[in-house]
Design a protein around this motif. Sequence first.
Motif, PDB file in Angstrom:
ATOM      1  N   VAL A 515     -25.030  12.315   3.033  1.00 26.43           N
ATOM      2  CA  VAL A 515     -25.037  13.295   3.957  1.00 26.43           C
ATOM      3  C   VAL A 515     -24.662  14.532   3.201  1.00 26.43           C
ATOM      4  O   VAL A 515     -24.279  14.991   1.935  1.00 26.43           O
ATOM      5  CB  VAL A 515     -23.564  13.407   4.134  1.00 26.43           C
ATOM      6  N   PHE A 517     -24.777  18.893   3.305  1.00 29.19           N
ATOM      7  CA  PHE A 517     -24.612  19.741   4.653  1.00 29.19           C
ATOM      8  C   PHE A 517     -24.210  21.008   3.385  1.00 29.19           C
ATOM      9  O   PHE A 517     -23.716  21.084   2.726  1.00 29.19           O
ATOM     10  CB  PHE A 517     -23.204  20.087   5.149  1.00 29.19           C
ATOM     11  N   SER A 554     -28.578  21.505  12.797  1.00 28.80           N
ATOM     12  CA  SER A 554     -28.455  22.926  11.809  1.00 28.80           C
ATOM     13  C   SER A 554     -28.413  24.182  13.145  1.00 28.80           C
ATOM     14  O   SER A 554     -28.455  24.167  14.341  1.00 28.80           O
ATOM     15  CB  SER A 554     -30.007  23.213  11.769  1.00 28.80           C
ATOM     16  N   THR A 559     -26.251  24.001   8.501  1.00 25.02           N
ATOM     17  CA  THR A 559     -26.618  22.763   7.986  1.00 25.02           C
ATOM     18  C   THR A 559     -25.887  21.493   7.736  1.00 25.02           C
ATOM     19  O   THR A 559     -25.614  21.730   6.629  1.00 25.02           O
ATOM     20  CB  THR A 559     -27.998  23.155   7.960  1.00 25.02           C
ATOM     21  N   ARG A 560     -26.134  20.738   8.259  1.00 25.90           N
ATOM     22  CA  ARG A 560     -25.705  18.907   7.986  1.00 25.90           C
ATOM     23  C   ARG A 560     -26.815  18.292   8.104  1.00 25.90           C
ATOM     24  O   ARG A 560     -27.361  17.992   9.331  1.00 25.90           O
ATOM     25  CB  ARG A 560     -24.418  18.595   9.266  1.00 25.90           C
TER      26      ARG A 560
END
Length: 569
Positions: A515, A517, A554, A559-560
């Motif tokens: 993950v 971000f 995003s 943003t992830r």
Amino acid sequence: MKFLKRALFIIFINLILIASVSADNLNHPIEFSIDLKNKKLIAIKELINQGKTKEALQQLYKVIDEVENQKDTVAIINSHRMLADILRDNGDFKKSNLNYSKIIPLIKSDYETLQYIYFKKGGNFQLDGIVDSALVNYIKAIEIGKKIKNKEDLKAKIHANLSGVYYLKANYNKAIEHSKIAANYQKILGNLDIEAGIINNLGGIYYMQGKYKESLKMFQKALSIVGNGKNELDKKTRRSAYINMAYAYSALDDYKKAYEYQDKYSVIDDSLKQELKYKEIAEIESKYKVAKKEKEAQIEKNKRLKAEYWTFGLSIASVILLLVIYIIFKLYRLSKKNYKLQIAQEQLIYNSAIEKVKSDAQSKILVATLDGRIEERRQIASVLHDNVSALLSAASLHLYASKKQLKDSTPIEIDKSQAIISDAADQIRDLSHKLISSVLLKFGLTVAVQDLCEKASNSTLKISVNSKNITRFNQNFEIKLFNIINEIVNNMLKHSKAQNGVIKLEQLNGNLQVVIFDDGKGFDVDKVRNKKGIGLSQIEARIHVLGGLINIVSSNSGTRIFISVPIVY
């Protein structure tokens, strides 16, 4: 283009060889003597067959304690071998081998059982990625097999797996030797389809040596053995032999033959896909016949009703006749319309299948190209680090020795030469690290990502790393994941205008989850993907080929990116 084809062929051959390695799952019956404890083992075996593994294990551990206290050698051997098989089937290869090792001193001169145990241990080590230990146990199994007559089936599998081990160690001559032995045993046993598969693999090994003509002979021999066989193994062997021959002819620059065998491969591939469609068509046809009979029965019923009501007058009969005609006409128009819809639906399905094949092919070509670049970079880095750096070090030592001999009268040119050589060595070391991260190769994915983030962080952007339950994985797998993360971090540095970024790594249920971000300005995912997103396309293609998934969210607040891929150990 030629390099790309070679890269694709190598990937295909590796898949074939890995498939042959998995052939060591040999069913070997456990022998029970007729006493109370071994009757318990028989009951435990029945629980395993019923899928009640947990209950079976609970009872098996109790039996092991009993037989070890009573020093019942036969029961100890049988119980530990059963436990080892259960652990192996559930993926615990280390504990499985511990149980196999416990009973080896008790078996003594029972060579058939000893050969089987060493074979199983070798298989466990191979599945666990410990190739050298697998090699040792397979060789022991072969040596013991010299004392056993017959048992060609087990011997064939040992030699086939040993060929796979030597292939992984790039000892192609040994791999060829043991493949030939395995194929000969299968020929003696009359297992022609398995023999053909091994010979097809043998052709692949010759290809890896650059012996394209010898590889073609093996592929042709495999085809001659399977002939027009209809079982699944024959079809798969024939299919893989065709595509292998296409690549071999391509390597020999005989493109006419290459395209000829590529077409044959495509025809078989299409026919395999078509089998399922034929079954669907048969089911539709069966339903149509049933519906037709029901319709005919309805018409007969209508005729009987008309006959019964004939006495009520010609006018009523005429009305009924007109009604029936109208219904038939409507049914005809409806069936015609349904037929057109069915044809349109099948065309859409066909077009969708074509687009999917094209998309998959493009992804595989892109990933194969990138993998080829990685392999080239790894080779260049190895040459720079192992050869050029060593030469520069040797030159520096010679200059140092010369200075010692000259003592106080050392020319200034020697000092300058030493400084130039030292600077060149530093630059080569830096270049080698840029080509392939030495931190990744030595310490693994977690440390490499931490090092990447430390180097990427600056006064405007700070990137932190959190990892959980991360161990060492297959080296190629780690390189591919590191390159994906590196590409995302580069995009974050160039475009996000973020102040903070976080990378989380976690191993969960056999998958590696990543993950990433940030709190940057975000971007339009569809616009980047469709217009200028070659980096994003590379990332998505790599994850697709790895069998994983990616999700990007995003907005103007950040943003992830979520990535999950099956782990390769």
